[in-house]
Scaffold this motif. Structure first.
Motif, PDB file in Angstrom:
ATOM      1  N   GLN A 139       2.095  14.311   4.811  1.00 27.08           N
ATOM      2  CA  GLN A 139       2.135  15.688   5.317  1.00 27.08           C
ATOM      3  C   GLN A 139       2.723  15.738   6.726  1.00 27.08           C
ATOM      4  OE1 GLN A 139       1.635  16.932   2.148  1.00 27.08           O
ATOM      5  NE2 GLN A 139       1.109  18.679   3.406  1.00 27.08           N
ATOM      6  N   ARG A 140       2.271  14.812   7.582  1.00 25.81           N
ATOM      7  CA  ARG A 140       2.801  14.782   8.961  1.00 25.81           C
ATOM      8  C   ARG A 140       4.293  14.522   8.970  1.00 25.81           C
ATOM      9  NH1 ARG A 140      -2.159  12.249   9.657  1.00 25.81           N
ATOM     10  NH2 ARG A 140      -1.240  10.176   9.434  1.00 25.81           N
ATOM     11  N   THR A 159       0.850  -1.186   0.000  1.00 22.33           N
ATOM     12  CA  THR A 159       0.000   0.000   0.000  1.00 22.33           C
ATOM     13  C   THR A 159       0.883   1.234   0.000  1.00 22.33           C
ATOM     14  OG1 THR A 159      -0.094   0.023   2.402  1.00 22.33           O
ATOM     15  CG2 THR A 159      -1.866  -1.140   1.251  1.00 22.33           C
ATOM     16  N   LYS A 160       0.294   2.347  -0.438  1.00 25.09           N
ATOM     17  CA  LYS A 160       1.044   3.605  -0.444  1.00 25.09           C
ATOM     18  C   LYS A 160       0.677   4.394   0.806  1.00 25.09           C
ATOM     19  CE  LYS A 160       1.299   3.911  -5.424  1.00 25.09           C
ATOM     20  NZ  LYS A 160       0.852   4.589  -6.632  1.00 25.09           N
ATOM     21  N   PRO A 161       1.608   5.222   1.287  1.00 22.31           N
ATOM     22  CA  PRO A 161       1.277   6.053   2.446  1.00 22.31           C
ATOM     23  C   PRO A 161       0.172   7.060   2.078  1.00 22.31           C
ATOM     24  CG  PRO A 161       3.586   6.357   1.801  1.00 22.31           C
ATOM     25  CD  PRO A 161       2.987   5.381   0.865  1.00 22.31           C
ATOM     26  N   THR A 162      -0.682   7.359   3.044  1.00 17.98           N
ATOM     27  CA  THR A 162      -1.773   8.299   2.784  1.00 17.98           C
ATOM     28  C   THR A 162      -1.229   9.721   2.672  1.00 17.98           C
ATOM     29  OG1 THR A 162      -2.172   8.676   5.130  1.00 17.98           O
ATOM     30  CG2 THR A 162      -3.383   6.854   4.081  1.00 17.98           C
ATOM     31  N   TYR A 163      -2.060  10.589   2.117  1.00 21.38           N
ATOM     32  CA  TYR A 163      -1.667  11.992   1.964  1.00 21.38           C
ATOM     33  C   TYR A 163      -1.372  12.603   3.333  1.00 21.38           C
ATOM     34  CZ  TYR A 163      -1.986  16.973   0.923  1.00 21.38           C
ATOM     35  OH  TYR A 163      -1.717  18.298   0.829  1.00 21.38           O
TER      36      TYR A 163
END
Length: 135
Positions: free
Chosen positions: A114-115, A106-110
């Motif tokens: 940002q964090r 899976t890809k990291p979430t937006y």
């Protein structure tokens, strides 16, 4: 998915009573209470998929011929050692029957990206504040 339940048929198991090693004095020297359990994977009633996973395992109890050899000698009773050996065989087969769940990348979430960038910027600001001022 239902859990795989399996009990070996008595004609698939071969027991040898042997002398146990370790402490026990005269008893251990004269009584054959330890057990060698032999189980032929290829000739067993196991499903083909479980047989293949068992044979592919890197386990020192499984010979090159596909025979599982389990030694049980914890108890002073022959029957308890037999039961212990069968229980360990069932545990080994249950572990081989478990099919690990396939991992999907899976890809990291937006928000997590940002964090991460905010944390890096904050850390960079802390380090920049430690530098001596340019004159």
């Amino acid at each position: 998915m239902p859990e795989f339940r399996w009990q070996p048929r008595p004609d698939e198991l071969e027991f040898d009573a042997i002398r146990a090693s370790g402490p026990g004095g005269q008893n251990v020297n004269k009584v054959s209470n330890a057990v060698h359990l032999r189980f032929d994977i290829r000739a067993s009633s196991l499903p083909e998929a479980v047989k293949a996973r068992l044979l592919a395992r890197a386990d020192q109890r499984i010979t090159a011929d596909g025979i599982v050899v389990i030694k049980a000698q914890d108890s002073r009773s022959l029957e308890r050692n037999r039961a212990d050996a069968v229980a360990r065989l069932v545990e080994l087969v249950q572990a081989a029957a478990h099919v690990p769940k396939a991992r999907r990348a899976t890809k990291p979430t937006y928000g997590s990206r940002q964090r991460r960038l905010e944390g890096k910027a904050r850390r960079g600001g802390v380090k920049a504040g430690r530098r001596s001022p340019i004159e």
